[in-house]
Design an enzyme around this catalytic site. Structure first.
Site, mmCIF file in Angstrom:
data_model
loop_
_atom_site.group_PDB
_atom_site.id
_atom_site.type_symbol
_atom_site.label_atom_id
_atom_site.label_comp_id
_atom_site.label_asym_id
_atom_site.label_seq_id
_atom_site.Cartn_x
_atom_site.Cartn_y
_atom_site.Cartn_z
ATOM 1 N N GLY A 183 0.802 -1.219 0.000
ATOM 2 C CA GLY A 183 0.000 0.000 0.000
ATOM 3 C C GLY A 183 0.834 1.266 0.000
ATOM 4 O O GLY A 183 0.303 2.365 0.173
ATOM 5 N N ASP A 240 -0.512 8.083 -6.871
ATOM 6 C CA ASP A 240 0.791 7.548 -6.466
ATOM 7 C C ASP A 240 1.930 8.206 -7.225
ATOM 8 O O ASP A 240 2.956 8.587 -6.649
ATOM 9 C CB ASP A 240 0.836 6.032 -6.705
ATOM 10 C CG ASP A 240 -0.309 5.317 -6.019
ATOM 11 O OD1 ASP A 240 -1.014 5.962 -5.220
ATOM 12 O OD2 ASP A 240 -0.502 4.118 -6.274
HETATM 13 P P1 ATP Z 1 -0.073 -0.223 -3.715
HETATM 14 O O1 ATP Z 1 -0.243 -0.093 -5.195
HETATM 15 O O2 ATP Z 1 -1.223 -0.897 -3.042
HETATM 16 O O3 ATP Z 1 0.301 1.055 -3.056
HETATM 17 P P2 ATP Z 1 2.390 -1.586 -4.414
HETATM 18 O O4 ATP Z 1 2.564 -0.577 -5.486
HETATM 19 O O5 ATP Z 1 3.596 -1.898 -3.594
HETATM 20 O O6 ATP Z 1 1.210 -1.197 -3.425
HETATM 21 P P3 ATP Z 1 1.581 -3.290 -6.566
HETATM 22 O O7 ATP Z 1 0.921 -2.152 -7.260
HETATM 23 O O8 ATP Z 1 0.890 -4.610 -6.561
HETATM 24 O O9 ATP Z 1 1.891 -2.937 -5.044
HETATM 25 O O10 ATP Z 1 3.032 -3.446 -7.219
HETATM 26 C C1 ATP Z 1 4.005 -4.347 -6.715
HETATM 27 C C2 ATP Z 1 4.878 -4.855 -7.857
HETATM 28 O O11 ATP Z 1 5.783 -3.825 -8.310
HETATM 29 C C3 ATP Z 1 5.802 -5.985 -7.445
HETATM 30 O O12 ATP Z 1 5.135 -7.235 -7.466
HETATM 31 C C4 ATP Z 1 6.904 -5.892 -8.504
HETATM 32 O O13 ATP Z 1 6.518 -6.541 -9.697
HETATM 33 C C5 ATP Z 1 7.005 -4.393 -8.766
HETATM 34 N N1 ATP Z 1 8.109 -3.827 -7.971
HETATM 35 C C6 ATP Z 1 8.004 -3.002 -6.917
HETATM 36 N N2 ATP Z 1 9.235 -2.668 -6.429
HETATM 37 C C7 ATP Z 1 10.125 -3.298 -7.188
HETATM 38 C C8 ATP Z 1 11.561 -3.375 -7.191
HETATM 39 N N3 ATP Z 1 12.307 -2.730 -6.309
HETATM 40 N N4 ATP Z 1 12.144 -4.144 -8.125
HETATM 41 C C9 ATP Z 1 11.407 -4.823 -9.020
HETATM 42 N N5 ATP Z 1 10.057 -4.785 -9.076
HETATM 43 C C10 ATP Z 1 9.422 -4.046 -8.178
HETATM 44 C C1 GLA Z 2 -3.667 2.532 -5.530
HETATM 45 C C2 GLA Z 2 -3.778 3.293 -6.847
HETATM 46 C C3 GLA Z 2 -4.112 4.761 -6.606
HETATM 47 C C4 GLA Z 2 -5.319 4.921 -5.675
HETATM 48 C C5 GLA Z 2 -5.167 4.037 -4.439
HETATM 49 C C6 GLA Z 2 -6.411 4.026 -3.588
HETATM 50 O O1 GLA Z 2 -2.572 2.957 -4.812
HETATM 51 O O2 GLA Z 2 -2.596 3.176 -7.596
HETATM 52 O O3 GLA Z 2 -4.333 5.413 -7.829
HETATM 53 O O4 GLA Z 2 -6.506 4.644 -6.348
HETATM 54 O O5 GLA Z 2 -4.851 2.690 -4.769
HETATM 55 O O6 GLA Z 2 -6.673 5.284 -3.079
HETATM 56 MG MG MG Z 3 0.977 -0.040 -6.834
#
Ligand code: ATP
Ligand code: GLA
Ligand code: MG
Length: 535
Positions: A183, A240
């Site tokens: 997240g 984000d």
């Molecule tokens: P959220 O979107 O809920 O804030 P998040 O961005 O961490 O959380 P995801 O959108 O599911 O989660 O993205 C995670 C994916 O991003 C990982 O599974 C991987 O494929 C890629 N990723 C993130 N950081 C790295 C990294 N340092 N090196 C390589 N791949 C990465």
């Molecule tokens: C993820 C998405 C954002 C936003 C949040 C929820 O992080 O990438 O664009 O929608 O979820 O607020």
């Molecule tokens: Mg993400």
């Protein structure tokens, strides 16, 4: 092969303290800062650990590419969202801030191999090599969960700003410190860092050319990263990437998407509190669960907007990024007819009166379109699985959450006059934080994007002295953010260690716990480091 290069864009150097990057002017239209010292990126407290980490990165880079110069290092941070969850893709304002944890990409530019080589310090992400010539019209296979897809999304973004022929060979080493699926938006930090690395490589390869790369602003980076991250298969909003690129030390960012992208740094009126991020350690993989979670919510809120427009005779709504109408569009159309937000909420309750929700056939009827048409328009590029759409609950969350963001921002802008006396300040912080707790309840009950672990952590936070606490980011796992009294922050972290981590994960190492929970502060957004690699 360039050893060093001049950037024609404004730069800041060496000993500049981070806050100098925000001079009170527009945080959006300026260029990504180019710096030569880590002290310009990280706060004093974060610096020692970061110096060690960057030192190891540079050493590993030299080991992997022994005969190659390190041309620059691009970095982009994760973010924590203070309030305004799941409303960015309905074009309502949100209030995130960039955090210290980031993705950095060390790059050697030049060479004759015509390749982009990707190495990663994390063994979960094996090396990849791409021929630049093959990247023209590259299709990203969103059905495959592949880490380099996020770099390729950066390539796609770069190709919306400059021609493929300008991209030089790039030999990269990537190091990300944002826990994935927590997240805190590791994905956007990676896409933004990749995009920034490519644009910077183009500048480095042809420093005196008339390249488009020289004109790329922060806003260009954000807008292309938002569109290109969707190629990995998640129909995300723009919060984000905005937080990652625009981040300003010491400030939250009010990000507005309507009528156009804008980010306004917001200072805090009190220094008597701290934000604590606590990761549930439940990984929420948005790419994998998109069809039943994230992408489904985007479809539900979009269809809710389209149905309201159709049922209330609002006429066609403006379309978001080629996808569909938005609840913001509905609110604006009602506003033009003299209907205020409570009035819009009444309409939502009237139009979506069925508590059990709506099947596709019922949706088609409300929209006056065929099931095939709806499926094609809204559920083909980002497929979803559902039994019934919950239009009322989703729309009410969005409208109420947007109001909470407005109140939160108003409070941040106008702290009460009696603020300086102890009670006044505590009252103020409690009122601010109660909006965060209300946001969590709404995410849990109306938007259904929480989970048991998030609820437990948010509850534990409040029983252990937080003024308020909520899930942050997409939810369904990931982290909470809590607003806690500053003088109790360390004790608070200790309580959560005992009552959540040690209880749920007996035997968990101290290091893992320390990675999972931290006191955080608003950090600088994207930056490029050149020159001083002997960190
Ligand atoms: P959220 O979107 O809920 O804030 P998040 O961005 O961490 O959380 P995801 O959108 O599911 O989660 O993205 C995670 C994916 O991003 C990982 O599974 C991987 O494929 C890629 N990723 C993130 N950081 C790295 C990294 N340092 N090196 C390589 N791949 C990465
Ligand atoms: C993820 C998405 C954002 C936003 C949040 C929820 O992080 O990438 O664009 O929608 O979820 O607020
Ligand atoms: Mg993400």
């Amino acid at each position: 092969m360039p050893q060093s290069f001049d950037f024609s864009t404004p730069t800041s150097t060496g000993s500049t303290p981070p806050s100098e990057f925000y001079d009170g002017s527009d945080a959006v239209s300026s260029y990504v800062p180019v710096i030569s010292s880590l002290s310009a990126v990280y706060s004093k407290s974060a610096l020692p650990a970061q110096e060690q980490r960057w030192g190891s990165l540079v050493a590993l880079f030299r080991q992997l590419y022994p005969n190659e110069d390190l041309t620059f290092i691009a970095r982009s941070p994760g973010r924590v969202n203070l309030i305004g969850e799941h409303i960015d893709y309905s074009l309502f304002d949100v209030l995130p801030m960039a955090i210290t944890q980031d993705v950095v990409i060390a790059v050697h530019v030049g060479g004759a191999d015509g390749q982009i080589i990707l190495n990663n310090t994390d063994p979960r992400f094996p090396s990849r090599i791409f021929n630049i010539a093959d990247l023209k019209d590259i299709e990203i296979d969103a059905t495959v969960h592949e880490w380099s897809n996020y770099f390729l999304a950066g390539v796609k973004g770069a190709l919306s700003l400059l021609p493929l022929a300008e991209i030089p060979s790039m030999h990269c080493l990537i190091d990300g410190r944002i826990p994935t699926g927590s997240g805190l938006s590791s994905s956007s930090a990676f896409v933004c860092a990749a995009l920034l690395a490519i644009v910077t490589a183009v500048k480095a390869a042809a420093p005196h050319s008339e390249s488009f790369a020289n004109a790329v602003t922060k806003s260009d980076l954000v807008q292309s990263a938002v569109v290109s991250e969707r190629y990995v298969g998640v129909n995300s909003g723009g919060m984000d990437q905005s937080a990652s690129v625009f981040g300003v030390p010491g400030h939250a960012l009010r990000v507005q998407f309507y009528p156009e992208l804008k980010a306004t740094p917001v200072a805090f009126q009190s220094d008597e509190f701290a934000f604590v991020i606590a990761n549930t350690l439940v990984v929420a993989d948005k790419h994998v669960t998109g069809p039943i979670h994230y992408n489904l919510r985007v479809v539900e809120t979009t269809l809710a907007a389209e149905i309201l427009a159709n049922q209330c005779g609002l006429g066609p709504l403006p379309i978001r990024d080629g996808f569909g109408g938005t609840l913001r569009g509905v609110v604006e159309a009602f506003k033009a007819r003299g209907v205020d937000i409570p009035g819009v909420m009444n309409k939502v309750n009237e139009v979506f009166s069925k508590p059990e929700g709506y099947t596709l056939a019922e949706t088609a009827q409300l929209l006056g379109q065929s099931e095939v048409e709806i499926t094609q328009k809204y559920m083909t590029r980002f497929p979803v699985r559902f039994e019934r759409f919950q239009f009322r609950a989703r729309a009410l969350h969005v409208l109420e959450e947007a109001e909470r963001v407005k109140k939160y921002c108003e409070m941040l802008n106008h702290a009460p006059a009696d603020h300086s006396d102890g009670d006044g300040e505590e009252k103020y912080l409690r009122a601010l934080a109660s909006l965060m707790t209300a946001s969590h309840r709404s995410c849990r009950d109306l938007f259904d994007c929480s989970c048991d672990e998030l609820d437990e952590l948010a509850n534990l936070a409040v029983t252990n002295g937080a003024y308020g606490s909520r899930l942050t980011g997409a939810g369904w796992g990931g982290a909470t953010v809590s607003l806690v009294p500053k003088d109790k922050a360390v004790e608070f972290v200790d309580c959560l260690k005992k009552q959540y981590y040690l209880k749920r994960f007996p035997g968990i190492s101290e290091d893992k716990i320390n990675d999972a929970i931290c006191i955080t502060e608003p950090a600088l957004g994207s930056a490029v480091l050149v020159g001083n690699y002997n960190v």
